[in-house]
Design a protein around this motif. Structure first.
Motif, PDB file in Angstrom:
ATOM      1  N   LEU A 147      48.652  17.696  55.887  1.00 27.04           N
ATOM      2  CA  LEU A 147      48.942  18.353  54.615  1.00 27.04           C
ATOM      3  C   LEU A 147      47.731  19.143  54.129  1.00 27.04           C
TER       4      LEU A 147
ATOM      5  N   HIS B 213      57.788  20.163  53.929  1.00 29.55           N
ATOM      6  CA  HIS B 213      57.498  19.710  55.293  1.00 29.55           C
ATOM      7  C   HIS B 213      57.293  18.200  55.282  1.00 29.55           C
TER       8      HIS B 213
ATOM      9  N   ASP C 223      53.484  30.025  49.165  1.00 31.75           N
ATOM     10  CA  ASP C 223      53.387  29.833  50.612  1.00 31.75           C
ATOM     11  C   ASP C 223      53.713  28.401  51.007  1.00 31.75           C
ATOM     12  N   ALA C 224      53.510  27.461  50.077  1.00 32.61           N
ATOM     13  CA  ALA C 224      53.764  26.053  50.380  1.00 32.61           C
ATOM     14  C   ALA C 224      55.237  25.777  50.614  1.00 32.61           C
TER      15      ALA C 224
ATOM     16  N   ILE D   2      54.033  21.168  49.461  1.00 33.31           N
ATOM     17  CA  ILE D   2      53.977  21.245  50.928  1.00 33.31           C
ATOM     18  C   ILE D   2      54.681  20.037  51.534  1.00 33.31           C
ATOM     19  N   LYS D   3      54.403  18.856  50.992  1.00 33.47           N
ATOM     20  CA  LYS D   3      55.044  17.647  51.492  1.00 33.47           C
ATOM     21  C   LYS D   3      56.561  17.718  51.296  1.00 33.47           C
TER      22      LYS D   3
ATOM     23  N   ARG E  68      47.295  22.332  56.069  1.00 39.15           N
ATOM     24  CA  ARG E  68      48.250  23.357  55.636  1.00 39.15           C
ATOM     25  C   ARG E  68      47.834  23.959  54.294  1.00 39.15           C
ATOM     26  N   LEU E  69      47.351  23.118  53.375  1.00 40.79           N
ATOM     27  CA  LEU E  69      46.877  23.609  52.075  1.00 40.79           C
ATOM     28  C   LEU E  69      45.775  24.641  52.261  1.00 40.79           C
TER      29      LEU E  69
ATOM     30  N   GLN F  72      46.973  27.972  53.935  1.00 42.03           N
ATOM     31  CA  GLN F  72      47.806  28.798  53.066  1.00 42.03           C
ATOM     32  C   GLN F  72      47.062  29.338  51.857  1.00 42.03           C
TER      33      GLN F  72
END
Length: 508
Positions: A462, A454, A505-506, A450-451, A465-466, A469
């Motif tokens: 973060l 994004h 998805d990440a 993710i990082k 978002r985790l 998702q």
């Protein structure tokens, strides 16, 4: 921040010793560790006060919390430590925590009377052995000396880029055996990206084998350190594994390189630092964990993985002065790292315990003689239950909660594969392990992806978002006979939290 000579934390093992690591790593037998369904009758202060008592002449280690986290207040605490007959091991002025030693049984009581001290607590119940070897002899090497390198995140990223392995589309030889990658969509995510070299994951564990062919390309030696004595030691030997391959296995799941060798990690393109917090007897003492979180934050980590609980208490209780003070000190380090934009991940534990409804602990303290004590919500598994830490439960090949995994509605944040996980082990090899220790690094790897996708996100963003998702995973329709009861909704429940982490998805 002054740095003192690191001290040792090793001591003789009892039958229950090393439980913090063994409770979170794959074992031949995964046995519950003492939490039962006995009726609660308050918490454990009465049972634990006597256990923390020391005899004159025995050396104990203490976490001392200043009333304010600034240099001036921390200096006052240092002076108070000296006045009370103790010695300062190290100070973390950023969080107002001093790690001290003393042979005086009245040391903590004397410090509690000082106006600069908010709280003080022994970090163990067993005395430090006189024969303990020094972990990291002398002060850490100064910047620029042999064995050390650039300290800034930008400099470390540039250094890592110099050794970046070329990503290929071909599978690594044993990648087909990694059912866990497919379960979280990591195999599909890798078709888009393997992650960015700008991202750093700190592995707080027993060390990462620096010569392992699948790990060496992704280890950032400049950001690695040993923390066993509570002081970062950046020399190579200080962050290498000695008696355990646990950290090497965890690191392989996070970021084993895509290099045509062995396996592939969830985020094979990111960097890792080895931050050694587990001593040779398998214990993670508070001073080592505090050092680990602080060092990771100060060396630019984006994510930390914590596949352990802090010894010697499986649950640290607020109604015990020592335990409350130590929990405060560890929490200060965790919250400091959050403030620096770090996302912290921790394993939920392997005792099949409902962390939302604790009743009894029979496994603590594990460095002397465990006692059975009633516990409640004021007693927490740290770091897993500290504010802002992502708590990860374990699933099996069928997507069910692993039989050993702790659970709890409102405690578990996400789930990830944790049974029968193939990853790196010391000696340059590979092996299978089971445990929430193996689940947590999957979540850490997804956070790294993710990082990578994004880079503008950090820390709590973060984590959000985790969780957003993660794939919703409802409670099983029926509970097994005598098994754990899952409560909550399909979107958020005690077994899987907000769901199974999703690597695809990440990155898309």
């Amino acid at each position: 921040m002054p740095v003192r000579t690191p001290r040792t934390t090793a001591r003789g093992r009892t039958l229950a010793a090393g439980a913090a690591l063994s409770a979170l790593v794959g074992l031949t037998v995964l046995a519950p560790q003492g939490a039962t369904a006995a009726p609660a009758a308050g918490t454990g202060a009465a049972a634990t006060t006597a256990a923390a008592a020391t005899a004159p002449g025995e050396t104990m280690v203490y976490a001392v919390n200043a009333r304010q986290a600034n240099r001036g207040q921390t200096l006052k605490v240092e002076r108070a430590v000296t006045a009370a007959g103790g010695s300062v091991v190290t100070s973390w002025a950023e969080i107002g925590v001093v790690i001290a030693r003393s042979t005086d049984p009245g040391f903590a009581a004397a410090l509690r009377r000082d106006a600069a001290v908010e709280s003080v607590g022994a970090t163990r119940t067993a005395a430090v052995a006189a024969t303990d070897p020094t972990t990291g002899v002398g002060d850490p090497l100064a910047e620029g000396e042999s064995g050390n390198g650039p300290r800034t995140k930008a400099a470390a990223a540039q250094r890592a880029a110099d050794v970046e392995a070329t990503t290929t589309a071909a599978l690594d030889p044993r990648e087909g055996e990694q059912w866990d990658l497919a379960a979280i969509g990591a195999d599909e995510a890798h078709e888009i990206t393997d992650g960015s070299r700008d991202v750093l994951v700190a592995v707080l564990d027993s060390g990462i084998e620096g010569t392992h062919p699948d790990l060496a390309p992704n280890i950032d030696a400049a950001a690695s350190a040993g923390c066993l004595g509570g002081v970062p030691d950046t020399r190579y030997a200080a962050w290498q594994p000695t008696t355990s391959d646990h950290g090497t296995h965890v690191a392989g799941t996070i970021a084993a390189a895509r290099n045509g060798v062995g396996i592939v990690g969830v985020a094979p393109g990111v960097r890792m630092s080895s931050v050694k917090v587990v001593n040779d007897d398998g214990f993670i003492y508070p001073e080592a964990a505090i050092c680990g979180f602080m060092h990771a934050a100060l060396t630019g980590a984006d994510v930390t993985n914590n596949s352990y609980y802090v010894d010697p208490w499986q649950f640290w209780c607020d109604d015990d002065a020592d335990q409350r003070a130590v929990k405060t000190a560890v929490d200060r380090a965790v919250q400091f790292s959050r403030g620096r934009g770090v996302a912290n991940v921790a394993a939920a534990g392997n005792s099949n315990v409902d962390l939302a409804h604790k009743t009894t602990d029979s496994s603590s303290p594990n460095d002397t003689t465990p006692v059975t004590r009633p516990i409640d919500g004021g007693c927490e598994d740290i770091p897993a239950e500290l504010d802002g830490v992502v708590t990860v439960s374990s699933t099996d090949r069928n997507g069910a909660k692993s039989s050993f995994s702790n659970y709890g509605e409102g405690v578990i944040d996400v789930a990830a594969p944790g049974r029968g996980i193939l990853s790196a082990v010391t000696g340059g090899g590979y092996g299978l392990k089971s445990g929430t220790s193996m689940a947590s690094p999957h979540a850490a790897g997804v956070l790294a992806l993710i990082k990578s996708a994004h880079p503008e996100l950090s820390g709590d963003a973060l984590v959000q978002r985790l969780e957003q998702q993660a794939d919703d995973t409802p409670c099983p329709a029926t509970a097994p006979t005598g098994g754990a009861l899952c409560t909550g909704t399909a979107a958020d429940n005690g077994f899987f939290g907000e769901g199974l982490v999703d690597a695809l998805d990440a990155v898309r």
